[in-house]
Design a protein around this motif. Structure first.
Motif, PDB file in Angstrom:
ATOM      1  N   PRO A 140      12.120  14.364  -3.582  1.00 44.19           N
ATOM      2  CA  PRO A 140      13.490  13.892  -3.309  1.00 44.19           C
ATOM      3  C   PRO A 140      14.317  14.858  -2.473  1.00 44.19           C
ATOM      4  O   PRO A 140      15.398  15.296  -2.876  1.00 44.19           O
ATOM      5  CB  PRO A 140      14.065  13.726  -4.716  1.00 44.19           C
ATOM      6  N   LEU A 141      13.815  15.173  -1.286  1.00 47.44           N
ATOM      7  CA  LEU A 141      14.557  16.065  -0.407  1.00 47.44           C
ATOM      8  C   LEU A 141      15.849  15.414   0.064  1.00 47.44           C
ATOM      9  O   LEU A 141      16.882  16.070   0.195  1.00 47.44           O
ATOM     10  CB  LEU A 141      13.691  16.454   0.795  1.00 47.44           C
ATOM     11  N   ARG A 142      15.798  14.114   0.315  1.00 50.62           N
ATOM     12  CA  ARG A 142      16.978  13.375   0.777  1.00 50.62           C
ATOM     13  C   ARG A 142      17.418  12.298  -0.210  1.00 50.62           C
ATOM     14  O   ARG A 142      18.433  11.640   0.015  1.00 50.62           O
ATOM     15  CB  ARG A 142      16.702  12.740   2.138  1.00 50.62           C
ATOM     16  N   GLY A 143      16.658  12.099  -1.257  1.00 49.86           N
ATOM     17  CA  GLY A 143      17.018  11.089  -2.242  1.00 49.86           C
ATOM     18  C   GLY A 143      15.791  10.436  -2.849  1.00 49.86           C
ATOM     19  O   GLY A 143      14.649  10.772  -2.514  1.00 49.86           O
ATOM     20  N   THR A 144      16.034   9.501  -3.749  1.00 44.55           N
ATOM     21  CA  THR A 144      14.979   8.768  -4.451  1.00 44.55           C
ATOM     22  C   THR A 144      15.217   7.275  -4.281  1.00 44.55           C
ATOM     23  O   THR A 144      16.362   6.810  -4.330  1.00 44.55           O
ATOM     24  CB  THR A 144      14.985   9.124  -5.948  1.00 44.55           C
ATOM     25  N   ALA A 145      14.138   6.526  -4.083  1.00 50.93           N
ATOM     26  CA  ALA A 145      14.229   5.075  -3.919  1.00 50.93           C
ATOM     27  C   ALA A 145      13.374   4.379  -4.967  1.00 50.93           C
ATOM     28  O   ALA A 145      12.259   4.821  -5.272  1.00 50.93           O
ATOM     29  CB  ALA A 145      13.764   4.663  -2.521  1.00 50.93           C
ATOM     30  N   LEU A 146      13.887   3.293  -5.506  1.00 51.78           N
ATOM     31  CA  LEU A 146      13.177   2.460  -6.475  1.00 51.78           C
ATOM     32  C   LEU A 146      12.951   1.096  -5.840  1.00 51.78           C
ATOM     33  O   LEU A 146      13.904   0.428  -5.425  1.00 51.78           O
ATOM     34  CB  LEU A 146      14.000   2.328  -7.758  1.00 51.78           C
ATOM     35  N   LEU A 147      11.688   0.664  -5.761  1.00 53.61           N
ATOM     36  CA  LEU A 147      11.309  -0.564  -5.069  1.00 53.61           C
ATOM     37  C   LEU A 147      10.848  -1.604  -6.087  1.00 53.61           C
ATOM     38  O   LEU A 147       9.906  -1.367  -6.854  1.00 53.61           O
ATOM     39  CB  LEU A 147      10.187  -0.284  -4.067  1.00 53.61           C
ATOM     40  N   VAL A 148      11.485  -2.778  -6.072  1.00 52.49           N
ATOM     41  CA  VAL A 148      11.257  -3.830  -7.067  1.00 52.49           C
ATOM     42  C   VAL A 148      10.608  -5.039  -6.384  1.00 52.49           C
ATOM     43  O   VAL A 148      11.197  -5.625  -5.467  1.00 52.49           O
ATOM     44  CB  VAL A 148      12.587  -4.242  -7.724  1.00 52.49           C
ATOM     45  N   PRO A 149       9.404  -5.439  -6.817  1.00 51.60           N
ATOM     46  CA  PRO A 149       8.680  -6.517  -6.123  1.00 51.60           C
ATOM     47  C   PRO A 149       9.153  -7.914  -6.508  1.00 51.60           C
ATOM     48  O   PRO A 149       9.972  -8.102  -7.407  1.00 51.60           O
ATOM     49  CB  PRO A 149       7.235  -6.291  -6.575  1.00 51.60           C
ATOM     50  N   GLY A 150       8.591  -8.893  -5.825  1.00 46.31           N
ATOM     51  CA  GLY A 150       9.004 -10.276  -5.999  1.00 46.31           C
ATOM     52  C   GLY A 150       8.096 -11.098  -6.887  1.00 46.31           C
ATOM     53  O   GLY A 150       7.201 -10.586  -7.569  1.00 46.31           O
ATOM     54  N   PHE A 151       8.302 -12.400  -6.864  1.00 48.17           N
ATOM     55  CA  PHE A 151       7.565 -13.379  -7.665  1.00 48.17           C
ATOM     56  C   PHE A 151       6.090 -13.360  -7.283  1.00 48.17           C
ATOM     57  O   PHE A 151       5.748 -13.393  -6.106  1.00 48.17           O
ATOM     58  CB  PHE A 151       8.170 -14.765  -7.409  1.00 48.17           C
ATOM     59  N   THR A 152       5.231 -13.317  -8.260  1.00 49.62           N
ATOM     60  CA  THR A 152       3.767 -13.208  -8.135  1.00 49.62           C
ATOM     61  C   THR A 152       3.342 -11.896  -7.487  1.00 49.62           C
ATOM     62  O   THR A 152       2.181 -11.729  -7.130  1.00 49.62           O
ATOM     63  CB  THR A 152       3.130 -14.382  -7.355  1.00 49.62           C
ATOM     64  N   GLY A 153       4.278 -10.951  -7.321  1.00 49.80           N
ATOM     65  CA  GLY A 153       3.971  -9.722  -6.608  1.00 49.80           C
ATOM     66  C   GLY A 153       3.680  -8.554  -7.531  1.00 49.80           C
ATOM     67  O   GLY A 153       3.438  -8.704  -8.731  1.00 49.80           O
ATOM     68  N   HIS A 200       8.359 -13.356   5.456  1.00 49.33           N
ATOM     69  CA  HIS A 200       8.956 -13.141   4.136  1.00 49.33           C
ATOM     70  C   HIS A 200       8.666 -11.760   3.547  1.00 49.33           C
ATOM     71  O   HIS A 200       9.348 -11.355   2.611  1.00 49.33           O
ATOM     72  CB  HIS A 200       8.480 -14.225   3.157  1.00 49.33           C
ATOM     73  N   SER A 201       7.681 -11.047   4.094  1.00 51.28           N
ATOM     74  CA  SER A 201       7.310  -9.754   3.513  1.00 51.28           C
ATOM     75  C   SER A 201       7.288  -8.661   4.584  1.00 51.28           C
ATOM     76  O   SER A 201       6.224  -8.139   4.931  1.00 51.28           O
ATOM     77  CB  SER A 201       5.938  -9.854   2.830  1.00 51.28           C
ATOM     78  N   PRO A 202       8.446  -8.283   5.117  1.00 51.27           N
ATOM     79  CA  PRO A 202       8.462  -7.214   6.130  1.00 51.27           C
ATOM     80  C   PRO A 202       7.907  -5.894   5.607  1.00 51.27           C
ATOM     81  O   PRO A 202       7.413  -5.085   6.389  1.00 51.27           O
ATOM     82  CB  PRO A 202       9.941  -7.095   6.507  1.00 51.27           C
ATOM     83  N   ASN A 203       7.978  -5.681   4.309  1.00 49.62           N
ATOM     84  CA  ASN A 203       7.400  -4.479   3.694  1.00 49.62           C
ATOM     85  C   ASN A 203       5.905  -4.401   3.914  1.00 49.62           C
ATOM     86  O   ASN A 203       5.342  -3.299   3.990  1.00 49.62           O
ATOM     87  CB  ASN A 203       7.711  -4.451   2.197  1.00 49.62           C
ATOM     88  N   ALA A 204       5.243  -5.552   4.025  1.00 53.94           N
ATOM     89  CA  ALA A 204       3.795  -5.588   4.228  1.00 53.94           C
ATOM     90  C   ALA A 204       3.426  -5.971   5.655  1.00 53.94           C
ATOM     91  O   ALA A 204       2.385  -5.549   6.162  1.00 53.94           O
ATOM     92  CB  ALA A 204       3.149  -6.586   3.255  1.00 53.94           C
ATOM     93  N   GLU A 205       4.272  -6.742   6.324  1.00 49.32           N
ATOM     94  CA  GLU A 205       3.930  -7.293   7.631  1.00 49.32           C
ATOM     95  C   GLU A 205       4.342  -6.394   8.794  1.00 49.32           C
ATOM     96  O   GLU A 205       3.733  -6.464   9.865  1.00 49.32           O
ATOM     97  CB  GLU A 205       4.576  -8.682   7.777  1.00 49.32           C
ATOM     98  N   ASN A 206       5.347  -5.579   8.609  1.00 50.36           N
ATOM     99  CA  ASN A 206       5.752  -4.603   9.622  1.00 50.36           C
ATOM    100  C   ASN A 206       6.362  -3.399   8.901  1.00 50.36           C
ATOM    101  O   ASN A 206       7.569  -3.141   9.006  1.00 50.36           O
ATOM    102  CB  ASN A 206       6.750  -5.205  10.623  1.00 50.36           C
ATOM    103  N   PRO A 207       5.528  -2.662   8.168  1.00 45.33           N
ATOM    104  CA  PRO A 207       6.067  -1.608   7.301  1.00 45.33           C
ATOM    105  C   PRO A 207       6.698  -0.440   8.037  1.00 45.33           C
ATOM    106  O   PRO A 207       7.658   0.153   7.533  1.00 45.33           O
ATOM    107  CB  PRO A 207       4.844  -1.164   6.482  1.00 45.33           C
ATOM    108  N   GLN A 208       6.192  -0.077   9.216  1.00 45.52           N
ATOM    109  CA  GLN A 208       6.769   1.067   9.924  1.00 45.52           C
ATOM    110  C   GLN A 208       8.209   0.786  10.334  1.00 45.52           C
ATOM    111  O   GLN A 208       9.097   1.632  10.152  1.00 45.52           O
ATOM    112  CB  GLN A 208       5.911   1.407  11.149  1.00 45.52           C
ATOM    113  N   LYS A 221       3.710  -3.765  -7.405  1.00 49.74           N
ATOM    114  CA  LYS A 221       4.010  -2.505  -6.700  1.00 49.74           C
ATOM    115  C   LYS A 221       3.177  -2.341  -5.445  1.00 49.74           C
ATOM    116  O   LYS A 221       3.607  -1.682  -4.485  1.00 49.74           O
ATOM    117  CB  LYS A 221       3.782  -1.319  -7.637  1.00 49.74           C
ATOM    118  N   GLU A 222       1.987  -2.945  -5.422  1.00 49.27           N
ATOM    119  CA  GLU A 222       1.117  -2.822  -4.242  1.00 49.27           C
ATOM    120  C   GLU A 222       1.741  -3.425  -2.990  1.00 49.27           C
ATOM    121  O   GLU A 222       1.346  -3.071  -1.871  1.00 49.27           O
ATOM    122  CB  GLU A 222      -0.238  -3.484  -4.526  1.00 49.27           C
ATOM    123  N   ASP A 223       2.696  -4.331  -3.159  1.00 51.97           N
ATOM    124  CA  ASP A 223       3.341  -4.938  -2.000  1.00 51.97           C
ATOM    125  C   ASP A 223       4.087  -3.914  -1.153  1.00 51.97           C
ATOM    126  O   ASP A 223       4.386  -4.166   0.016  1.00 51.97           O
ATOM    127  CB  ASP A 223       4.306  -6.039  -2.443  1.00 51.97           C
TER     128      ASP A 223
END
Length: 290
Positions: A33-46, A261-269, A48-50
């Protein structure tokens, strides 16, 4: 359903159970956490791997990143009671997860259904959070066509909750005939995730998707930096609807090119770059392209 672009954790990431006041949750964590901490919450049928493709770029930008399975979702345990998956119960879980990270205010990111859960957590208590990102998540219930599909799925689960393989086969039979086949490893993972998820979790969260009221005005009153991020097309919440929601929230708005619908997986950079820009500037808006 969201499909991870890969399944192998990056070298700087680890998988473990996060102990909280409301039980243990399976997580993937990367970075310091040099700049902070993030918590990522997945969707329906999803799960953490998303978010697996976001871990390395966000950690590389100086953030501690924690992606979580909600209660009863994939590798997190959960009861066989539908009441346990009411939206307020899931919101309390997110608050407990944020507290267990012991990191001060965290950047909260909710994808799809996870956006509704994250919104409910912020409305319950915004103090644990530094910002809120609603990723491919809209102002209220999902679009009517998707409501109809979700109602059918919930009905099937109610009737066949003890035969999850049968529901899985029926669901995949609805895939378009011209759809590109998934890689064998991904096919196996998606089926394993489905079978490991508590059916009452899917029933309860499916009902949330088809019944959630518009709470944008409530959220707009919360003095927290907000970002609405989506792909260029979305089947659950139309993109113009998310544009309007961002305006009502006075939120930053990012549309990620090359994603749906899933930019986290479809264009993650590009998604990771947008998150970092928002976290650091707070009010950055616009359209990013790959």
């Amino acid at each position: 359903m969201s499909k991870p672009p890969r399944l192998t954790l990056p070298p700087r990431a680890r998988a473990y159970l996060l102990d909280t006041a409301r039980g243990a949750f399976a997580v993937h964590e990367a970075g310091a956490p040099l700049r902070g901490t993030a918590l990522l919450v997945p969707g329906f049928t999803g799960s953490k791997e998303d978010f697996i493709a976001l871990l390395e770029p966000l950690a590389g930008a100086g953030y501690r990143v924690v992606a979580v399975d909600g209660r009863g979702q994939y590798q997190s345990p959960g009861p066989r009671e539908e009441s346990a998956y009411a939206l307020e119960e899931l919101a309390k879980d997110v608050l407990a997860q944020a507290a267990a990270l012991d990191a001060g205010p965290v950047h909260l990111v909710g994808h799809s259904l996870g956006g509704l859960v994250s919104r409910a957590a912020v409305l319950r208590d915004p103090a644990p959070f530094a910002s809120l990102t609603l990723m491919s998540s809209g102002p209220a219930a999902i679009a009517e066509e998707q409501q109809a599909r979700t109602k059918l799925l919930v009905a099937a689960l109610e009737a066949l909750r003890e035969d999850m393989p049968a529901v899985w086969e029926a669901m995949r039979a609805q895939d378009p005939v011209d759809a590109v086949p998934d890689a064998p490893e991904l096919t196996e993972f998606l089926r394993e995730r489905w079978l490991a998820t508590v059916p009452e979790q899917l029933i309860g969260t499916g009902r949330v998707l088809i019944s959630e009221p518009d709470r944008v005005a409530e959220l707009a009153a919360v003095p927290l930096p907000k970002l609405v991020l989506s792909g260029v097309v979305d089947y659950a919440w139309p993109v113009p609807q998310m544009d309007e929601m961002a305006e009502r929230l006075s939120a930053s708005r990012v549309v990620v090119e090359g994603a749906e619908h899933s930019p986290n997986a479809e264009n993650p950079q590009v998604t990771a770059s947008a998150l970092v820009a928002f976290w650091e500037a707070g009010t950055k808006a616009g359209t990013l392209s790959s």
